[in-house]
Design a protein around this motif. Structure first.
Motif, PDB file in Angstrom:
ATOM      1  N   SER A  79       0.851  -1.022   0.005  1.00  0.00           N
ATOM      2  CA  SER A  79      -0.009   0.167  -0.123  1.00  0.00           C
ATOM      3  C   SER A  79       0.949   1.209  -0.121  1.00  0.00           C
ATOM      4  N   ARG A  80       0.477   2.370  -0.342  1.00  0.00           N
ATOM      5  CA  ARG A  80       1.080   3.549  -0.344  1.00  0.00           C
ATOM      6  C   ARG A  80       0.687   4.259   0.967  1.00  0.00           C
TER       7      ARG A  80
ATOM      8  N   LEU B 217       9.216  -0.062   5.082  1.00  0.00           N
ATOM      9  CA  LEU B 217       8.622   1.144   4.495  1.00  0.00           C
ATOM     10  C   LEU B 217       9.773   1.678   3.495  1.00  0.00           C
ATOM     11  N   ALA B 218       9.444   2.077   2.293  1.00  0.00           N
ATOM     12  CA  ALA B 218      10.440   2.053   1.095  1.00  0.00           C
ATOM     13  C   ALA B 218      10.217   3.405   0.414  1.00  0.00           C
ATOM     14  N   ALA B 219      11.052   4.192   0.302  1.00  0.00           N
ATOM     15  CA  ALA B 219      10.893   5.489  -0.578  1.00  0.00           C
ATOM     16  C   ALA B 219      10.723   4.965  -2.118  1.00  0.00           C
ATOM     17  N   PRO B 220      10.032   5.915  -2.691  1.00  0.00           N
ATOM     18  CA  PRO B 220      10.322   5.843  -4.220  1.00  0.00           C
ATOM     19  C   PRO B 220      11.697   5.502  -4.749  1.00  0.00           C
TER      20      PRO B 220
ATOM     21  N   GLY C  66      13.221   2.585  -3.795  1.00  0.00           N
ATOM     22  CA  GLY C  66      13.499   1.425  -3.016  1.00  0.00           C
ATOM     23  C   GLY C  66      14.319   1.659  -1.891  1.00  0.00           C
ATOM     24  N   ALA C  67      14.878   2.740  -1.658  1.00  0.00           N
ATOM     25  CA  ALA C  67      15.434   3.155  -0.339  1.00  0.00           C
ATOM     26  C   ALA C  67      14.571   2.611   0.801  1.00  0.00           C
ATOM     27  N   VAL C  68      14.953   1.746   1.776  1.00  0.00           N
ATOM     28  CA  VAL C  68      14.025   1.438   2.872  1.00  0.00           C
ATOM     29  C   VAL C  68      14.521   2.386   4.103  1.00  0.00           C
ATOM     30  N   TRP C  69      13.265   2.747   4.806  1.00  0.00           N
ATOM     31  CA  TRP C  69      13.122   3.741   5.680  1.00  0.00           C
ATOM     32  C   TRP C  69      13.235   3.056   6.889  1.00  0.00           C
TER      33      TRP C  69
END
Length: 190
Positions: free
Chosen positions: A76-77, A103-106, A108-111
């Motif tokens: 989900s967004r 939780l991944a940023a646009p 693909g970086a994982v937050w």
């Protein structure tokens, strides 16, 4: 791990348990037995995970989770402040009412990466200190139940701390590992 040389969901659960053993060795021992693995196998799973993470040829975190855990449940967004991210969830058989959330940023970086309550699963009713049993609830459940809670820096990347006040006015600090409650201590000053 039972003759399977592929690092998959079982190995990943052992990695989660390895970090939790610092807080709840008895619960980890019970879970390890339930999974049918030895202490050596748990250590080996952690060694292999660390090698994947630290390898000069390491793939990105999101790609690593997909290769180890398979395809996530439908993502989900999510909007957090001004930022949008993808929330990806994977089943974790050891904790059927929880999901491992990334939780991944646009791009693909994982937050963030931790355990959360599965969609539709009923969480515990948290009203008193007695309700805060190890492995019974997640960071967001404690934060909602005892709002306003204050996030605090954890002692390691997979650890979180949350300061909050009980209904009786007592200040507490909850310790989490991979988002799952490990314990609560009373505090005079958080």
């Amino acid at each position: 791990m039972n003759g399977d040389h592929r690092f998959g969901p079982l190995g990943f659960q052992l990695v989660l348990l390895r970090r939790m053993a610092d807080h709840q060795p008895g619960l980890v021992e019970d879970a390890r037995r339930e999974l049918g693995v030895s202490i050596g196998e748990m250590r080996e799973a952690n060694r292999r995970w660390q090698a994947m993470v630290r390898s000069p040829r390491a793939r990105g975190a999101l790609s690593r989770y997909r290769s180890v855990l398979g395809e996530p449940e439908p993502s989900s967004r999510r909007r957090i402040g001004d930022l949008e991210c993808d929330a990806l969830l994977w089943r974790v058989p050891l904790w059927p009412d929880l999901r491992f959330e990334v939780l991944a940023a646009p791009g693909g970086a994982v937050w963030n990466e931790w355990l959360v309550r599965a969609p539709g699963a009923a969480g515990p009713r948290l009203r008193t200190e007695d309700d805060l049993r190890p492995w019974s609830c997640t960071v967001d459940e404690v934060a909602r139940a005892f709002a306003p809670a204050r996030p605090m820096e954890g002692s390691a990347p997979t650890r979180q701390r949350l300061a909050f006040t009980l209904p009786d006015g007592q200040e507490c600090v909850a310790e989490f590992c991979w988002g799952l409650l490990q314990g609560v201590s009373r505090s005079r000053a958080c």
